[in-house]
Enzyme design. Structure first.
Site, PDB file in Angstrom:
ATOM      1  N   HIS A  96       4.698   0.223  12.087  1.00 39.63           N
ATOM      2  CA  HIS A  96       4.802   0.181  10.635  1.00 39.63           C
ATOM      3  C   HIS A  96       3.432   0.509  10.022  1.00 39.63           C
ATOM      4  O   HIS A  96       3.342   1.217   9.034  1.00 39.63           O
ATOM      5  CB  HIS A  96       5.241  -1.231  10.226  1.00 39.63           C
ATOM      6  CG  HIS A  96       5.836  -1.314   8.866  1.00 39.63           C
ATOM      7  ND1 HIS A  96       7.032  -0.743   8.550  1.00 39.63           N
ATOM      8  CD2 HIS A  96       5.397  -1.891   7.720  1.00 39.63           C
ATOM      9  CE1 HIS A  96       7.305  -0.972   7.271  1.00 39.63           C
ATOM     10  NE2 HIS A  96       6.323  -1.665   6.756  1.00 39.63           N
TER      11      HIS A  96
ATOM     12  N   PHE B  20      -9.415   6.114  -2.755  1.00 44.39           N
ATOM     13  CA  PHE B  20      -8.750   5.400  -1.647  1.00 44.39           C
ATOM     14  C   PHE B  20      -9.546   4.141  -1.302  1.00 44.39           C
ATOM     15  O   PHE B  20     -10.547   4.194  -0.580  1.00 44.39           O
ATOM     16  CB  PHE B  20      -8.689   6.336  -0.440  1.00 44.39           C
ATOM     17  CG  PHE B  20      -7.947   5.789   0.748  1.00 44.39           C
ATOM     18  CD1 PHE B  20      -6.569   5.688   0.752  1.00 44.39           C
ATOM     19  CD2 PHE B  20      -8.636   5.387   1.888  1.00 44.39           C
ATOM     20  CE1 PHE B  20      -5.883   5.206   1.860  1.00 44.39           C
ATOM     21  CE2 PHE B  20      -7.964   4.906   3.000  1.00 44.39           C
ATOM     22  CZ  PHE B  20      -6.586   4.812   2.984  1.00 44.39           C
TER      23      PHE B  20
ATOM     24  N   ALA C 211       2.131  -5.675  15.386  1.00 44.66           N
ATOM     25  CA  ALA C 211       2.669  -5.317  16.697  1.00 44.66           C
ATOM     26  C   ALA C 211       3.503  -4.040  16.646  1.00 44.66           C
ATOM     27  O   ALA C 211       3.830  -3.470  17.670  1.00 44.66           O
ATOM     28  CB  ALA C 211       3.510  -6.466  17.229  1.00 44.66           C
ATOM     29  N   THR C 212       3.864  -3.596  15.447  1.00 40.49           N
ATOM     30  CA  THR C 212       4.733  -2.421  15.347  1.00 40.49           C
ATOM     31  C   THR C 212       3.976  -1.217  14.806  1.00 40.49           C
ATOM     32  O   THR C 212       2.831  -1.334  14.368  1.00 40.49           O
ATOM     33  CB  THR C 212       5.899  -2.698  14.377  1.00 40.49           C
ATOM     34  OG1 THR C 212       5.345  -2.727  13.058  1.00 40.49           O
ATOM     35  CG2 THR C 212       6.578  -4.005  14.667  1.00 40.49           C
TER      36      THR C 212
ATOM     37  N   GLU D 184       3.227   1.956  -1.833  1.00 39.60           N
ATOM     38  CA  GLU D 184       3.574   2.340  -3.208  1.00 39.60           C
ATOM     39  C   GLU D 184       2.369   2.804  -4.032  1.00 39.60           C
ATOM     40  O   GLU D 184       2.543   3.290  -5.158  1.00 39.60           O
ATOM     41  CB  GLU D 184       4.233   1.150  -3.935  1.00 39.60           C
ATOM     42  CG  GLU D 184       5.667   0.866  -3.527  1.00 39.60           C
ATOM     43  CD  GLU D 184       5.810   0.156  -2.190  1.00 39.60           C
ATOM     44  OE1 GLU D 184       4.946  -0.658  -1.862  1.00 39.60           O
ATOM     45  OE2 GLU D 184       6.795   0.439  -1.476  1.00 39.60           O
TER      46      GLU D 184
ATOM     47  N   ALA E 287       0.823  -1.213   0.000  1.00 37.61           N
ATOM     48  CA  ALA E 287       0.000   0.000   0.000  1.00 37.61           C
ATOM     49  C   ALA E 287       0.858   1.265   0.000  1.00 37.61           C
ATOM     50  O   ALA E 287       0.427   2.319  -0.479  1.00 37.61           O
ATOM     51  CB  ALA E 287      -0.930  -0.012   1.208  1.00 37.61           C
TER      52      ALA E 287
ATOM     53  N   VAL F 175      -4.188  -2.954   4.879  1.00 31.73           N
ATOM     54  CA  VAL F 175      -3.158  -2.781   5.902  1.00 31.73           C
ATOM     55  C   VAL F 175      -3.759  -3.226   7.236  1.00 31.73           C
ATOM     56  O   VAL F 175      -4.776  -2.688   7.681  1.00 31.73           O
ATOM     57  CB  VAL F 175      -2.666  -1.325   5.982  1.00 31.73           C
ATOM     58  CG1 VAL F 175      -1.377  -1.261   6.797  1.00 31.73           C
ATOM     59  CG2 VAL F 175      -2.442  -0.740   4.597  1.00 31.73           C
ATOM     60  N   ILE F 176      -3.136  -4.237   7.801  1.00 34.92           N
ATOM     61  CA  ILE F 176      -3.662  -4.826   9.036  1.00 34.92           C
ATOM     62  C   ILE F 176      -2.675  -4.536  10.157  1.00 34.92           C
ATOM     63  O   ILE F 176      -1.472  -4.776  10.022  1.00 34.92           O
ATOM     64  CB  ILE F 176      -3.878  -6.343   8.843  1.00 34.92           C
ATOM     65  CG1 ILE F 176      -4.890  -6.554   7.706  1.00 34.92           C
ATOM     66  CG2 ILE F 176      -4.373  -6.991  10.136  1.00 34.92           C
ATOM     67  CD1 ILE F 176      -4.993  -7.962   7.203  1.00 34.92           C
TER      68      ILE F 176
HETATM   69  N1  INI Z   1       1.864  -3.164   3.005  1.00 31.87           N
HETATM   70  C1  INI Z   1       0.527  -3.359   2.933  1.00 31.87           C
HETATM   71  O1  INI Z   1      -0.078  -3.105   1.886  1.00 31.87           O
HETATM   72  N2  INI Z   1      -0.153  -3.833   4.019  1.00 31.87           N
HETATM   73  C2  INI Z   1       0.485  -4.112   5.194  1.00 31.87           C
HETATM   74  O2  INI Z   1      -0.216  -4.551   6.149  1.00 31.87           O
HETATM   75  C3  INI Z   1       1.876  -3.885   5.292  1.00 31.87           C
HETATM   76  N3  INI Z   1       2.579  -4.153   6.544  1.00 31.87           N
HETATM   77  O3  INI Z   1       1.947  -4.543   7.527  1.00 31.87           O
HETATM   78  O4  INI Z   1       3.783  -3.984   6.629  1.00 31.87           O
HETATM   79  C4  INI Z   1       2.569  -3.429   4.151  1.00 31.87           C
HETATM   80  N4  INI Z   1       3.908  -3.208   4.161  1.00 31.87           N
HETATM   81  C5  INI Z   1       4.703  -3.077   2.962  1.00 31.87           C
HETATM   82  C6  INI Z   1       4.746  -1.638   2.432  1.00 31.87           C
HETATM   83  O5  INI Z   1       3.482  -1.273   1.893  1.00 31.87           O
HETATM   84  C7  INI Z   1       5.795  -1.484   1.316  1.00 31.87           C
HETATM   85  O6  INI Z   1       5.462  -2.296   0.224  1.00 31.87           O
HETATM   86  C8  INI Z   1       7.210  -1.840   1.770  1.00 31.87           C
HETATM   87  O7  INI Z   1       7.537  -1.152   2.959  1.00 31.87           O
HETATM   88  C9  INI Z   1       8.241  -1.449   0.670  1.00 31.87           C
HETATM   89  O8  INI Z   1       8.218  -0.039   0.432  1.00 31.87           O
END
Ligand code: INI
Length: 154
Positions: free
Chosen positions: A88, A113, A85-86, A58, A56, A81-82
């Site tokens: 992120h 969106f 624990a972090t 990107e 997401a 996006v779920i």
């Molecule tokens: N990307 C998602 O679309 N959903 C998620 O839950 C997620 N988590 O949890 O990390 C996620 N991470 C990857 C991120 O979107 C990028 O592709 C990556 O960081 C490279 O830039």
């Protein structure tokens, strides 16, 4: 008095759907929902471009490239996006929401969106075509409406 409102008729519109592969078992359902919505609203299959991205994070950057080509009347961005624990989660959601809004604002190409942001996988499944509708379907319907509205304003 003039009353401008987008029509839910996508005949003649060109759409892009940008889909994130993270949580693919969810985003596949969102993609199916979005494709079904475009078909139902008379967008021809030849006028739909599917674009895959890793996550997401990107979505907005790739949507911007697509918008700048001038080839699309609307772009639907799909992801899931779920919360883990972090923190992120917050960065990924924040970046996706901010950039997708910015693409629409800066380019004038409706960019929708369609990202599910949930605490649990169960909540995500509910929003991907089970209990609580399909966010992909709803987002693509919004894209059809906004593409129609935008054409009327030009
Ligand atoms: N990307 C998602 O679309 N959903 C998620 O839950 C997620 N988590 O949890 O990390 C996620 N991470 C990857 C991120 O979107 C990028 O592709 C990556 O960081 C490279 O830039």
């Amino acid at each position: 008095m003039q009353n401008l409102e987008g029509k839910l008729n996508g005949a003649g519109q060109r759409h892009a759907i940008v889909v994130s592969r993270w949580n693919e078992f969810i985003t596949d359902r969102l993609k199916d929902g979005a494709v079904a919505a475009l078909r139902k609203h008379d967008v021809s299959e030849d006028s739909v471009t599917l674009v895959g991205v890793p996550g997401a994070y990107e979505l907005g950057s790739v949507a911007r490239k697509l918008a700048l080509t001038g080839k699309y009347d609307a772009i639907t961005c799909l992801g899931a996006v779920i919360r883990g624990a972090t923190d992120h989660y917050d960065y990924v959601c924040g970046q996706a929401a901010r950039l997708i809004a910015q693409v629409y604002y800066d380019t004038g190409v409706p960019t929708v969106f369609g990202v599910i942001t949930t605490d649990t996988i169960e909540q995500a499944i509910e929003r991907a075509g089970t209990k609580a509708g399909n966010k992909g379907y709803e987002s693509a319907v919004a894209a059809v409406e906004l593409a129609s509205l935008t054409r009327q304003i030009q």
